[in-house]
Design an enzyme around this catalytic site. Structure first.
Site, PDB file in Angstrom:
ATOM      1  N   ILE A 145      -1.892 -38.122   6.457  1.00  0.00           N
ATOM      2  CA  ILE A 145      -1.827 -37.086   7.487  1.00  0.00           C
ATOM      3  C   ILE A 145      -2.852 -37.308   8.576  1.00  0.00           C
ATOM      4  O   ILE A 145      -2.855 -36.632   9.585  1.00  0.00           O
ATOM      5  CB  ILE A 145      -2.018 -35.658   6.920  1.00  0.00           C
ATOM      6  CG1 ILE A 145      -3.209 -35.609   5.969  1.00  0.00           C
ATOM      7  CG2 ILE A 145      -0.751 -35.170   6.257  1.00  0.00           C
ATOM      8  CD1 ILE A 145      -3.587 -34.190   5.556  1.00  0.00           C
ATOM      9  N   ASP A 151      -8.281 -43.287   5.115  1.00  0.00           N
ATOM     10  CA  ASP A 151      -7.171 -42.396   5.421  1.00  0.00           C
ATOM     11  C   ASP A 151      -7.354 -41.028   4.787  1.00  0.00           C
ATOM     12  O   ASP A 151      -7.990 -40.887   3.761  1.00  0.00           O
ATOM     13  CB  ASP A 151      -5.869 -42.996   4.885  1.00  0.00           C
ATOM     14  CG  ASP A 151      -5.494 -44.247   5.660  1.00  0.00           C
ATOM     15  OD1 ASP A 151      -5.980 -44.402   6.786  1.00  0.00           O
ATOM     16  OD2 ASP A 151      -4.728 -45.058   5.119  1.00  0.00           O
ATOM     17  N   GLU A 167     -12.757 -41.887  10.036  1.00  0.00           N
ATOM     18  CA  GLU A 167     -13.508 -43.070  10.430  1.00  0.00           C
ATOM     19  C   GLU A 167     -13.643 -44.067   9.283  1.00  0.00           C
ATOM     20  O   GLU A 167     -13.790 -45.254   9.487  1.00  0.00           O
ATOM     21  CB  GLU A 167     -14.895 -42.660  10.917  1.00  0.00           C
ATOM     22  CG  GLU A 167     -14.857 -42.126  12.325  1.00  0.00           C
ATOM     23  CD  GLU A 167     -15.973 -41.139  12.601  1.00  0.00           C
ATOM     24  OE1 GLU A 167     -16.876 -41.037  11.766  1.00  0.00           O
ATOM     25  OE2 GLU A 167     -15.917 -40.479  13.643  1.00  0.00           O
ATOM     26  N   ARG A 200     -12.810 -30.611  16.806  1.00  0.00           N
ATOM     27  CA  ARG A 200     -12.009 -31.574  16.036  1.00  0.00           C
ATOM     28  C   ARG A 200     -12.401 -31.568  14.558  1.00  0.00           C
ATOM     29  O   ARG A 200     -11.631 -32.009  13.715  1.00  0.00           O
ATOM     30  CB  ARG A 200     -12.159 -32.991  16.616  1.00  0.00           C
ATOM     31  CG  ARG A 200     -13.567 -33.526  16.530  1.00  0.00           C
ATOM     32  CD  ARG A 200     -13.774 -34.931  17.092  1.00  0.00           C
ATOM     33  NE  ARG A 200     -15.206 -35.203  17.125  1.00  0.00           N
ATOM     34  CZ  ARG A 200     -16.034 -34.800  18.083  1.00  0.00           C
ATOM     35  NH1 ARG A 200     -15.558 -34.163  19.124  1.00  0.00           N
ATOM     36  NH2 ARG A 200     -17.324 -35.030  18.008  1.00  0.00           N
ATOM     37  N   ASN A 201     -13.612 -31.081  14.239  1.00  0.00           N
ATOM     38  CA  ASN A 201     -14.054 -31.012  12.851  1.00  0.00           C
ATOM     39  C   ASN A 201     -13.938 -29.619  12.248  1.00  0.00           C
ATOM     40  O   ASN A 201     -14.576 -29.322  11.237  1.00  0.00           O
ATOM     41  CB  ASN A 201     -15.496 -31.516  12.720  1.00  0.00           C
ATOM     42  CG  ASN A 201     -15.576 -33.019  12.880  1.00  0.00           C
ATOM     43  OD1 ASN A 201     -14.615 -33.728  12.549  1.00  0.00           O
ATOM     44  ND2 ASN A 201     -16.683 -33.510  13.408  1.00  0.00           N
TER      45      ASN A 201
HETATM   46  P1  AMP Z   1     -11.351 -36.428   9.441  1.00  0.00           P
HETATM   47  O1  AMP Z   1     -11.561 -37.751   8.801  1.00  0.00           O
HETATM   48  O2  AMP Z   1     -12.002 -35.328   8.660  1.00  0.00           O
HETATM   49  O3  AMP Z   1     -11.712 -36.405  10.887  1.00  0.00           O
HETATM   50  O4  AMP Z   1      -9.807 -36.110   9.333  1.00  0.00           O
HETATM   51  C1  AMP Z   1      -8.845 -36.738  10.140  1.00  0.00           C
HETATM   52  C2  AMP Z   1      -7.632 -35.823  10.273  1.00  0.00           C
HETATM   53  O5  AMP Z   1      -7.044 -35.616   9.000  1.00  0.00           O
HETATM   54  C3  AMP Z   1      -7.953 -34.427  10.804  1.00  0.00           C
HETATM   55  O6  AMP Z   1      -7.963 -34.358  12.200  1.00  0.00           O
HETATM   56  C4  AMP Z   1      -6.818 -33.603  10.231  1.00  0.00           C
HETATM   57  O7  AMP Z   1      -5.677 -33.706  11.033  1.00  0.00           O
HETATM   58  C5  AMP Z   1      -6.561 -34.275   8.905  1.00  0.00           C
HETATM   59  N1  AMP Z   1      -7.289 -33.574   7.824  1.00  0.00           N
HETATM   60  C6  AMP Z   1      -8.534 -33.814   7.377  1.00  0.00           C
HETATM   61  N2  AMP Z   1      -8.886 -32.988   6.378  1.00  0.00           N
HETATM   62  C7  AMP Z   1      -7.830 -32.172   6.171  1.00  0.00           C
HETATM   63  C8  AMP Z   1      -7.557 -31.070   5.293  1.00  0.00           C
HETATM   64  N3  AMP Z   1      -8.466 -30.632   4.409  1.00  0.00           N
HETATM   65  N4  AMP Z   1      -6.343 -30.473   5.374  1.00  0.00           N
HETATM   66  C9  AMP Z   1      -5.431 -30.900   6.277  1.00  0.00           C
HETATM   67  N5  AMP Z   1      -5.626 -31.902   7.136  1.00  0.00           N
HETATM   68  C10 AMP Z   1      -6.805 -32.547   7.104  1.00  0.00           C
END
Ligand code: AMP
Length: 362
Positions: free
Chosen positions: A113, A120, A117, A230-231
């Site tokens: 989804i 996945d 960084e 974004r976080n």
């Molecule tokens: P991140 O590595 O935390 O920046 O996550 C990248 C992307 O994954 C985010 O922008 C969300 O779209 C998705 N994502 C991360 N954590 C979650 C979560 N707990 N539930 C749903 N989507 C998530």
């Protein structure tokens, strides 16, 4: 450094690990065993990239490790075997003992989804519950996350994305399992719905949600360092929750200065890496601006290079269109150059609640 020496014992040429630098907290050091000795290479971070020799540059740790696995290229030896950390084994034990270790067999990974960084993000199913899973494959990188994952086990708040558990695999892969946030990141949420859908009450609610999480971190002396829309993720029932608070703290100091969220980071944190709750308050002010501008990128129309010099001279963004003056006033307080003078999250939360109670956002 005796610790790295101990971890790379018994000596085996090509055995390596990556640790956080003791002299330069936030930076990494590559430790390599070679002919019975341990060499330490500082990983420098330069113009947004990582380098050891200032000749070869890499986007991230994984690429760096991969490169030196193929070729010594100036190191004492090429990298042959990532040290399965005592820390990894210990972490596994610790997670098991404290009840945070999940069973890999009960976790079904369904689909990707997002891209983080370091690996996945997948949606998965754990014993019938929809979950989000961060998969960190590289052993050397995984190490950097383990300490942080254990910090996450200590934090619990309705406005923090909740850790459900951790799987540490023998080969060094790490899975971090958290609650699933169905509506994705706040910044995308704001952009896609826009002002026709989201009223002032929604915006204020998101602002309060995040502020309450930050007040909790503040009370527990925990610094986020990468607070931005974004976080922040949005749950199925529209609750905004701060995410990545466990992962960013150490791991991003590299990224931090790399792809760096210059526009979100306080001047003193950019200048001297002085991250604190007060630098989080600065970022929170930027996040408020993002919320009230429905996900615009901060400092529109100012070239990135000019942002820092202008901010250092006291420049502050204008209020977003339609932003209530009382809320804009809070943003400006967050952007006080002197960190000591910035409000606390507790104070910000009280003010936001006051604004809500008196309906000053209308
Ligand atoms: P991140 O590595 O935390 O920046 O996550 C990248 C992307 O994954 C985010 O922008 C969300 O779209 C998705 N994502 C991360 N954590 C979650 C979560 N707990 N539930 C749903 N989507 C998530």
């Amino acid at each position: 450094l005796p610790q790295a020496e101990r971890l790379l014992y018994p000596p085996e040429t090509g055995l390596f690990l990556v640790r956080e630098s003791t002299n330069y907290p936030g930076d990494y050091t590559l430790c390599v065993s070679c002919d019975g000795k341990v060499e330490h290479y500082r990983i420098i971070y330069h113009n947004g990239k990582l380098t050891i020799d200032e000749e070869e540059y890499f986007e991230n740790l994984m690429q760096l490790v991969e490169h030196y696995t193929k070729d010594a290229d100036g190191l004492c030896t090429r990298l042959i075997k990532p040290k399965l950390m005592e820390g990894t084994v210990a972490a596994q034990d610790e997670f098991s003992r404290s009840g945070w270790a999940l069973n890999r067999k009960e976790l079904k990974l369904i689909q990707a989804i997002g891209k983080g960084e370091f690996g996945d993000v997948m949606v998965g199913d754990y014993r019938g519950t929809k979950v989000a899973v961060k998969c960190i494959k590289n052993d050397a990188t995984a190490q950097a996350f383990i300490a942080e994952a254990s910090v996450m086990t200590q934090l619990r708040h309705n406005n923090l994305v909740q850790l459900l558990g951790v799987i540490v695999e023998e080969r060094g892969s790490l899975y971090i399992v958290t609650e699933y946030m169905a509506k994705g990141s706040l910044v995308d949420y704001l952009r896609s719905r826009g002002r026709t859908v989201l009223g002032g009450d929604c915006l204020l609610k998101f602002s309060l949600d995040v502020c309450e999480a930050m007040e909790y971190l503040e009370a527990n002396n925990f610094v986020h360092r990468d607070l931005a829309a974004r976080n922040v993720l949005v749950s199925d029932d529209n609750i905004a929750k701060v995410s990545d608070f466990g992962l960013t703290k150490e791991a991003s100091s590299i990224q931090d200065t790399a792809k760096l969220p210059v526009k979100w980071t306080s001047p003193e944190a950019l200048r001297e890496k002085r991250f604190s709750t007060k630098s989080d308050v600065w970022s929170y002010g930027i996040l408020l601006w993002e919320i009230y501008s429905f996900g615009r990128v901060p400092y529109p129309r100012i070239p990135l290079k000019e942002v820092v010099p202008r901010v250092e001279k006291g420049y502050k963004m204008d209020a977003p269109d339609g932003c209530p003056p009382v809320v804009y006033d809070l943003m400006k307080q967050c952007w006080t150059l002197d960190p000591v003078v910035r409000p606390s999250f507790r104070m910000l939360r009280e003010k936001l609640q006051h604004i809500r109670a008196k309906e000053l956002y209308l």
